[in-house]
Design a protein around this motif. Structure first.
Motif, PDB file in Angstrom:
ATOM      1  N   THR A  43       0.883  -1.294  -0.142  1.00  0.00           N
ATOM      2  CA  THR A  43      -0.135  -0.052  -0.010  1.00  0.00           C
ATOM      3  C   THR A  43       0.915   1.238   0.018  1.00  0.00           C
ATOM      4  O   THR A  43       1.813   1.304   0.642  1.00  0.00           O
ATOM      5  CB  THR A  43      -0.869   0.052   1.311  1.00  0.00           C
ATOM      6  OG1 THR A  43      -1.773  -1.040   1.082  1.00  0.00           O
ATOM      7  CG2 THR A  43      -1.739   1.135   1.273  1.00  0.00           C
ATOM      8  N   PRO A  44       0.743   2.154  -0.975  1.00  0.00           N
ATOM      9  CA  PRO A  44       1.478   3.308  -0.969  1.00  0.00           C
ATOM     10  C   PRO A  44       1.433   4.141   0.317  1.00  0.00           C
ATOM     11  O   PRO A  44       0.240   4.334   0.947  1.00  0.00           O
ATOM     12  CB  PRO A  44       1.044   4.147  -2.033  1.00  0.00           C
ATOM     13  CG  PRO A  44       0.255   3.087  -2.957  1.00  0.00           C
ATOM     14  CD  PRO A  44      -0.430   2.041  -2.020  1.00  0.00           C
ATOM     15  N   ILE A  45       2.449   4.590   0.781  1.00  0.00           N
ATOM     16  CA  ILE A  45       2.470   5.604   1.953  1.00  0.00           C
ATOM     17  C   ILE A  45       1.597   6.875   1.463  1.00  0.00           C
ATOM     18  O   ILE A  45       2.010   7.326   0.242  1.00  0.00           O
ATOM     19  CB  ILE A  45       3.854   6.082   2.132  1.00  0.00           C
ATOM     20  CG1 ILE A  45       4.735   4.872   2.605  1.00  0.00           C
ATOM     21  CG2 ILE A  45       3.829   6.960   3.535  1.00  0.00           C
ATOM     22  CD1 ILE A  45       6.090   4.987   2.696  1.00  0.00           C
ATOM     23  N   PRO A  46       0.643   7.232   2.030  1.00  0.00           N
ATOM     24  CA  PRO A  46      -0.053   8.424   2.021  1.00  0.00           C
ATOM     25  C   PRO A  46       0.696   9.700   1.578  1.00  0.00           C
ATOM     26  O   PRO A  46       1.776   9.802   2.612  1.00  0.00           O
ATOM     27  CB  PRO A  46      -0.914   8.520   3.162  1.00  0.00           C
ATOM     28  CG  PRO A  46      -1.286   7.152   3.506  1.00  0.00           C
ATOM     29  CD  PRO A  46       0.142   6.505   3.461  1.00  0.00           C
ATOM     30  N   ALA A  47       0.512  10.326   0.695  1.00  0.00           N
ATOM     31  CA  ALA A  47       1.331  11.662   0.480  1.00  0.00           C
ATOM     32  C   ALA A  47       1.635  12.445   1.832  1.00  0.00           C
ATOM     33  O   ALA A  47       2.555  13.015   2.211  1.00  0.00           O
ATOM     34  CB  ALA A  47       0.828  12.362  -0.720  1.00  0.00           C
ATOM     35  N   ALA A  48       0.312  12.547   2.665  1.00  0.00           N
ATOM     36  CA  ALA A  48       0.335  13.214   3.691  1.00  0.00           C
ATOM     37  C   ALA A  48       1.276  12.991   4.759  1.00  0.00           C
ATOM     38  O   ALA A  48       1.592  13.594   5.866  1.00  0.00           O
ATOM     39  CB  ALA A  48      -1.139  13.522   4.230  1.00  0.00           C
ATOM     40  N   LEU A  49       1.622  11.595   4.576  1.00  0.00           N
ATOM     41  CA  LEU A  49       2.648  10.979   5.942  1.00  0.00           C
ATOM     42  C   LEU A  49       3.862  10.908   5.501  1.00  0.00           C
ATOM     43  O   LEU A  49       4.707  10.375   6.193  1.00  0.00           O
ATOM     44  CB  LEU A  49       1.829   9.689   5.946  1.00  0.00           C
ATOM     45  CG  LEU A  49       0.536   9.667   6.758  1.00  0.00           C
ATOM     46  CD1 LEU A  49       0.103   8.233   7.003  1.00  0.00           C
ATOM     47  CD2 LEU A  49       0.498  10.584   8.035  1.00  0.00           C
ATOM     48  N   MET A  50       4.313  11.400   4.217  1.00  0.00           N
ATOM     49  CA  MET A  50       5.508  11.304   3.791  1.00  0.00           C
ATOM     50  C   MET A  50       6.674  11.822   4.729  1.00  0.00           C
ATOM     51  O   MET A  50       7.768  11.377   4.746  1.00  0.00           O
ATOM     52  CB  MET A  50       5.915  11.466   2.244  1.00  0.00           C
ATOM     53  CG  MET A  50       5.233  10.655   1.189  1.00  0.00           C
ATOM     54  SD  MET A  50       6.084   9.017   1.438  1.00  0.00           S
ATOM     55  CE  MET A  50       7.825   9.344   1.133  1.00  0.00           C
ATOM     56  N   ALA A  51       6.145  12.916   5.177  1.00  0.00           N
ATOM     57  CA  ALA A  51       7.271  13.654   5.943  1.00  0.00           C
ATOM     58  C   ALA A  51       7.606  12.870   7.355  1.00  0.00           C
ATOM     59  O   ALA A  51       8.592  12.684   7.761  1.00  0.00           O
ATOM     60  CB  ALA A  51       6.815  15.255   6.311  1.00  0.00           C
ATOM     61  N   LYS A  52       6.409  12.352   7.778  1.00  0.00           N
ATOM     62  CA  LYS A  52       6.546  11.627   9.001  1.00  0.00           C
ATOM     63  C   LYS A  52       7.179  10.236   8.725  1.00  0.00           C
ATOM     64  O   LYS A  52       8.213   9.971   9.470  1.00  0.00           O
ATOM     65  CB  LYS A  52       5.034  11.477   9.679  1.00  0.00           C
ATOM     66  CG  LYS A  52       4.645  12.640  10.405  1.00  0.00           C
ATOM     67  CD  LYS A  52       3.499  12.105  11.180  1.00  0.00           C
ATOM     68  CE  LYS A  52       2.780  13.088  11.903  1.00  0.00           C
ATOM     69  NZ  LYS A  52       1.644  12.912  12.731  1.00  0.00           N
ATOM     70  N   PHE A  53       6.892   9.685   7.495  1.00  0.00           N
ATOM     71  CA  PHE A  53       7.757   8.394   7.182  1.00  0.00           C
ATOM     72  C   PHE A  53       9.005   8.628   7.117  1.00  0.00           C
ATOM     73  O   PHE A  53      10.045   7.984   7.768  1.00  0.00           O
ATOM     74  CB  PHE A  53       7.419   7.916   5.936  1.00  0.00           C
ATOM     75  CG  PHE A  53       8.011   6.887   5.237  1.00  0.00           C
ATOM     76  CD1 PHE A  53       8.042   5.612   5.911  1.00  0.00           C
ATOM     77  CD2 PHE A  53       9.011   7.230   4.241  1.00  0.00           C
ATOM     78  CE1 PHE A  53       8.918   4.712   5.398  1.00  0.00           C
ATOM     79  CE2 PHE A  53       9.801   6.217   3.747  1.00  0.00           C
ATOM     80  CZ  PHE A  53       9.909   4.951   4.368  1.00  0.00           C
TER      81      PHE A  53
END
Ligand code: SF4
Length: 83
Positions: A43-53
């Motif tokens: 499942t792709p990492i949601p764009a909104a969570l990329m910074a946290k990822f």
């Protein structure tokens, strides 16, 4: 971007869940897994969570968090959260 945790490399330090609680959770042994797809890496990492990822990814002391621009193959080291 896709991600999963390699459980054999996780030392259960807790950092990834601290940095990105929306993405990482722990099994009963404290070993982390990616909760958006049960650590399958499909499942792709949601764009909104990329910074946290990225924060979690760079914080992991053992490199147990792996990432890929394409989905991981289900056959790659089957993770078993909770097992
Ligand atoms: S930051 Fe790395 S070593 Fe620490 S719990 Fe998460 S995956 Fe495991």
């Amino acid at each position: 971007m896709y991600t999963r945790v390699v459980p054999e490399q996780c030392i259960a330090c807790g950092l990834c869940q601290l940095k990105a609680p929306e993405l990482f959770e722990y099994d009963e042994d404290g070993v982390a897994y990616v909760k958006i797809d049960n650590n399958q890496g499909t499942t792709p990492i949601p764009a909104a969570l990329m910074a946290k990822f990225k924060d979690a990814y760079t914080s992991c002391p053992t490199g147990a968090i792996v990432r890929s621009p394409t989905p991981f193959k289900p056959s790659t080291k089957a993770e078993k959260p909770g097992a």
